[in-house]
Enzyme design. Structure first.
Site, PDB file in Angstrom:
ATOM      1  CB  CYS A 152      34.365   9.445 -30.447  1.00  0.00           C
ATOM      2  SG  CYS A 152      33.211  10.817 -30.541  1.00  0.00           S
ATOM      3  CG  ASP A 199      -5.880  -0.096   2.308  1.00  0.00           C
ATOM      4  OD1 ASP A 199      -5.654  -1.146   1.678  1.00  0.00           O
ATOM      5  OD2 ASP A 199      -6.283   0.950   1.762  1.00  0.00           O
ATOM      6  CG  HIS A 244      -1.844   1.202   1.249  1.00  0.00           C
ATOM      7  ND1 HIS A 244      -2.973   1.260   0.470  1.00  0.00           N
ATOM      8  CD2 HIS A 244      -1.795   2.381   1.936  1.00  0.00           C
ATOM      9  CE1 HIS A 244      -3.589   2.411   0.677  1.00  0.00           C
ATOM     10  NE2 HIS A 244      -2.897   3.107   1.555  1.00  0.00           N
ATOM     11  CD1 TRP A 283      35.641   4.134 -40.197  1.00  0.00           C
ATOM     12  CD2 TRP A 283      34.013   3.421 -38.843  1.00  0.00           C
ATOM     13  NE1 TRP A 283      36.224   3.348 -39.224  1.00  0.00           N
ATOM     14  CE2 TRP A 283      35.250   2.896 -38.379  1.00  0.00           C
ATOM     15  CE3 TRP A 283      32.847   3.103 -38.133  1.00  0.00           C
ATOM     16  CZ2 TRP A 283      35.350   2.087 -37.253  1.00  0.00           C
ATOM     17  CZ3 TRP A 283      32.938   2.300 -37.011  1.00  0.00           C
ATOM     18  CH2 TRP A 283      34.173   1.795 -36.572  1.00  0.00           C
TER      19      TRP A 283
END
Length: 913
Positions: A717, A147, A111, A583
């Site tokens: 890089c 609860d 809860h 590249w």
């Protein structure tokens, strides 16, 4: 000894799925069944999907009881699994007591509040609404109350002023809750789980905020209460306010992004009447300003108006537009196609009110959506179209408007060249294959050519001209003539306009450029579009703005009495510049260097990487269309050993910009010195360290840690060449990385869903295999990958992870330039040692740290020997920020104002009068 547990998981959502994954790691636990909600349309709850993937029985019930009585058939299916413990991580259904008490050890529930405070379904919202200083969660033993069962454990954290419902859930309640559920189950297994009776002192039961009536904001209260209410419903569903329009009608809106505003009333705002306010609210440059009953102010940054979220400051700028309602049958059929595209991206059913970003979409999802819609409907579309209409119904309306308007054609100057037709991505693209010298496409000396191989299928794509030293000489002389001729006649402001023209053409042809880049270099198309091409366009636009702002200074000097002296400096272009690019980002590396070079007033020639020169050649065609004079820009594909060397050696080249490996950089530097002492800037290799402390946001660290290594297939890089992960989180970090890698889509880079494409070329692919073999040989632990992707033609390398990497190992010292994650542990008590390890490299390109401790982060930034430092992020580059390294990673800067200095010389002028 821990008990052997037979667990039934009852619930739904990602939270429950993560709890399931966590519990599956326990050897003493068997998940005997998962009980969840039925499918919503074609969408299965993620808990069910996760369970099915692990071959766990899945049961889907729309209801467990009828009129308060447990359904016999449901109860029978539950009992069939023989669970000894029920675990309810998140459950929206009412579970009958026959099930709650049906497991011999009982049922434990999560809860999201510190019980007994904020019982009920909207606990997180009420924690914020009530202005609690702390938030937290409870795990309790379920009983017949709401609860109210005995507590097993609780966890809490301080609430920050910037917290919203979303942020507190994401930063604490979710991640710590998942871990705590695992702890709670372990306590049950070990017989140490307490049952602490909840006190009724301070107990509250709060209304459910999913009811619209409860979302209405009361503006007759102090500013802090207004602020807390808004953030308690941010970002779902949003606090409701009512605007009283000038025509006497009312309009409901939802408020988001609130904060207390201490600058007081605004003097230049426009009034906006809100129901419940005695004074008007004010629309101003920063949002919507609301005054509380205490005279203090709340500022609201965003407003949801209808189904569209807008900046609150733009309320009065919103044009009154009537939505399209008269859709044709053909248009409605397209709506289904569009819905399918959205669903494929968002992985959830699409409704008219579905918000693309609220559903979790990110920037790459925007790129994918735009591209798939363009492909499906053949319409011009930009990323901004998504941001302006993020809700499905609005986006569809926008698409229909575009379809009705039609797309205009484009003219343009046609160049004569030899080339080939690239048939890919449902396009036919004409691509030049000759050298570009002095404004024309020409053959290389002796008609020499290079074979260009498609890394996706290893087939020859085409042959391009291969420049010789004589071709380089021809291009240098053309650039030299242009520098002292036609280019000198172009003013700085005109130069900037030419660059903007070029950027516009690149924008217009970005899909073609991205397709070429993807086929030629293996870049994933969506990444090529967003980064390779997108950042290239940004670079040209950014540096175009600098053209007429390059200026010197006046300097006060001691005069030669009785005369006066005026001393000033001039910033001047260097002349002919040679550029040699790698590249990994063919067009982007070209643009990073060339845009600064051209903005400074130089002319240039570029030798692109010999494996992937096609975007550079297509770019050359666009420079002519943009209006650049002949000779200003020259493009020469070729080999580094002859064409590249010729550029470095040429006496008329006064500056060389190079990006590539450190060994080649050293050779180029020597050539620059031996030839004519030409100025050079070098962006070389890297072994960038990334340190991840245990106090970091682990979700973010995993996400960015993955990106730091695997972004652009690792051909990056600034990739994190080595990760130092604190020992306390090391295993969890590795687990999450492996989990994400297993779901990474590897394949055709043109497929919009692909996340990882092929390596650039064969030699590099083989180098990566050797790198991994060396790592295993040296004793590092290969936990994932290290090989070719099975059953897939092309240079597809499996993303790889090494752990237990020692400092003296080859893979700890050398750059792989591929998708290989190198992980080493460190102890958080010895920061000095890990800093020393991070700096014990000859490279110094980039670095990163993940920690919530600002002192630790600043100390890292101060002590690390690297040109770029990322804190709680990685790969975040921008065209306005300087980029370059230290030590053997080179010197000089690309990007930002500092890059201009690499292509300028300073002249000092002194006049006596």
């Amino acid at each position: 000894m821990a008990l052997k547990l037979r667990i039934a998981i009852i619930g739904q959502s990602n939270f429950a799925a993560d709890v399931l994954e966590l519990l599956l790691e326990r050897s003493n636990i068997q998940i005997v069944g998962v009980f969840t909600i039925p499918d919503k349309g074609s969408r299965e709850d993620v808990l069910a999907t996760t369970a099915a993937a692990h071959k766990i029985p899945v049961f889907k019930f729309s209801s467990w009881r009828r009129k308060g009585v447990a359904l016999p058939e449901v109860l029978a299916q539950y009992k069939s699994v023989g669970a000894t413990l029920n675990v309810l991580p998140y459950c929206s259904q009412f579970i009958p007591m026959e099930v709650i008490d049906g497991a011999s050890l009982g049922s434990i529930c999560y809860h999201p509040s510190i019980l007994p405070r904020h019982r009920g379904a909207s606990a997180i919202s009420w924690t914020l609404i009530e202005g609690d200083e702390v938030a937290g969660f409870s795990i309790f033993w379920a009983d017949d109350g709401l609860d109210t069962g005995p507590l097993l454990l609780t966890r809490q954290t301080n609430l920050e002023p910037t917290d919203t419902l979303d942020s507190i859930y994401k930063r604490f309640l979710y991640p710590e809750g998942v871990k705590a559920m695992g702890v709670a189950v372990d306590m049950v297994a070990n017989g140490t789980a307490p049952k602490i009776t909840q006190t009724e002192i301070g107990a509250t039961y709060d209304p459910a905020m999913f009811k619209a009536d409860n979302q209405l904001i009361n503006l007759q209260q102090p500013a802090e209460r207004i602020w807390n209410f808004v953030r308690g419903l941010d970002s779902v569903p949003g606090a409701i306010a009512t605007v009283l329009l000038q025509d006497g009608t009312e309009e409901q809106i939802r408020l988001f992004g609130a904060h207390l505003y201490s600058a007081g009333p605004v003097s230049n705002g426009q009034p906006l009447r809100l129901q419940g306010l005695t004074k008007p609210a004010w629309i101003h440059a920063s949002g919507l300003l609301i005054e509380g009953t205490d005279g203090a102010f709340v500022n609201v940054r965003r407003i949801k108006r209808g189904s569209k979220v807008i900046n609150a400051s733009e309320w009065f700028k919103q044009a009154e537009q009537q939505p399209i309602t008269d859709f044709s049958e053909d248009e409605l059929s397209k709506k289904g196609i569009l819905s399918a595209i959205w669903q494929a991206i968002l992985k959830e059913p699409i409704e008219g009110s579905t918000d693309f970003f609220a559903a979790g979409a990110g920037s790459m999802d925007v790129v994918r959506l735009v591209e798939e819609v363009k492909e499906a409907f053949d319409v011009p579309l930009e990323n901004d179209n998504v941001f302006m209409a993020p809700v499905f119904e609005e986006f569809f309306g926008q698409l229909v408007k575009i379809l009705r308007q039609g797309s205009g054609g484009s003219g343009g100057q046609q160049l004569i060249y030899e080339g080939f037709t690239l048939k890919a991505n449902k396009r036919e693209i004409q691509v030049p294959t000759q050298l570009f010298i002095d404004g024309e496409f020409v053959d290389a000396e002796g008609k020499r050519t290079l074979e260009i191989v498609n890394p996706t299928d290893e087939k020859v794509l085409c042959k391009v001209a291969c420049a010789s030293p004589k071709d380089v000489d021809k291009a240098v002389k053309a650039a030299h003539a242009a520098f002292y001729g036609s280019w000198k006649q172009v003013s700085a402001r005109q130069r900037g306009q030419l660059m903007l023209n070029l950027a516009d053409l690149m924008e217009k042809h970005k899909e073609e450029l991205a397709t070429i880049e993807s086929v030629d270099s293996g870049a994933v198309y969506t990444l090529a579009l967003k980064t390779h091409i997108g950042m290239s366009i940004d670079a040209w636009r950014y540096f175009a703005g600098w053209c007429d702002k390059i200026q010197g200074n006046t300097i006060p000097v001691n005069p030669a009495r009785p005369n006066n002296v005026l001393t000033f400096t001039r910033k001047e272009p260097i002349g002919v510049c040679g550029l040699v690019t790698p590249w990994n980002y063919p067009l982007m590396m070209l643009s990073w260097k060339m845009a600064a070079c051209i903005a400074a007033g130089n002319t240039c020639l570029i030798k692109p990487a010999q494996t992937c020169p096609l975007t550079a050649l297509k770019f050359a065609e666009l420079t002519v269309k943009a209006g650049f004079p002949p000779g200003v820009i020259n493009v020469l594909p070729g080999k580094g050993s002859d064409a590249g060397q010729a550029v470095a050696d040429h006496q008329l080249v006064r500056k060389l910009g190079f990006t590539g490996s450190t060994p080649i950089g050293k050779h180029i530097m020597k050539s620059c010195a031996d030839s004519n002492l030409k100025k050079c800037s070098l962006e070389l290799g890297g072994k960038s360290p990334l340190i991840i402390f245990a106090d970091c946001d682990l979700d973010k660290a995993v996400k960015h840690g993955m990106s730091s290594v695997f972004f652009n297939k690792g051909e990056n890089c600034i990739a994190a060449g080595r990760l130092f992960v604190e020992d306390r989180i090391h295993d969890e970090f590795v687990r999450r990385v492996l989990k994400d890698l297993r779901t990474m889509t590897i394949g055709d880079p043109l497929n919009r869903s692909t996340a990882h494409g092929p390596q650039n070329h064969k030699a590099h692919f083989e180098k990566l295999l050797e790198f991994c073999e060396r790592g295993v040989k040296d004793g590092a632990t290969l936990v994932y990958g290290g090989c070719r992707v099975p059953n897939l033609k092309g240079y597809f390398f499996t993303p790889t992870v090494f752990t237990n990497v020692e400092d003296d190992m080859f893979i700890a010292q050398e750059e792989s330039f591929g998708p290989i994650m190198i992980i080493s542990k460190f102890n958080g008590s010895d920061i000095d040692s890990v800093m020393q390890r991070a700096n014990s490299t000859e490279y110094g390109l980039a670095s990163g740290v993940f920690t919530k401790d600002i002192s630790k982060a600043l100390s890292f930034a101060d002590r690390i020997e690297a040109g770029t430092v990322f804190v709680n992020v990685y790969n975040k580059t921008d065209v306005a920020a300087p980029f370059g390294g230290f030590k053997q990673s080179g010197y000089g800067k690309d990007l930002g104002q500092e890059a201009l200095n690499e292509y300028l010389k300073t002249k000092c002028v002194t006049i006596e009068y």
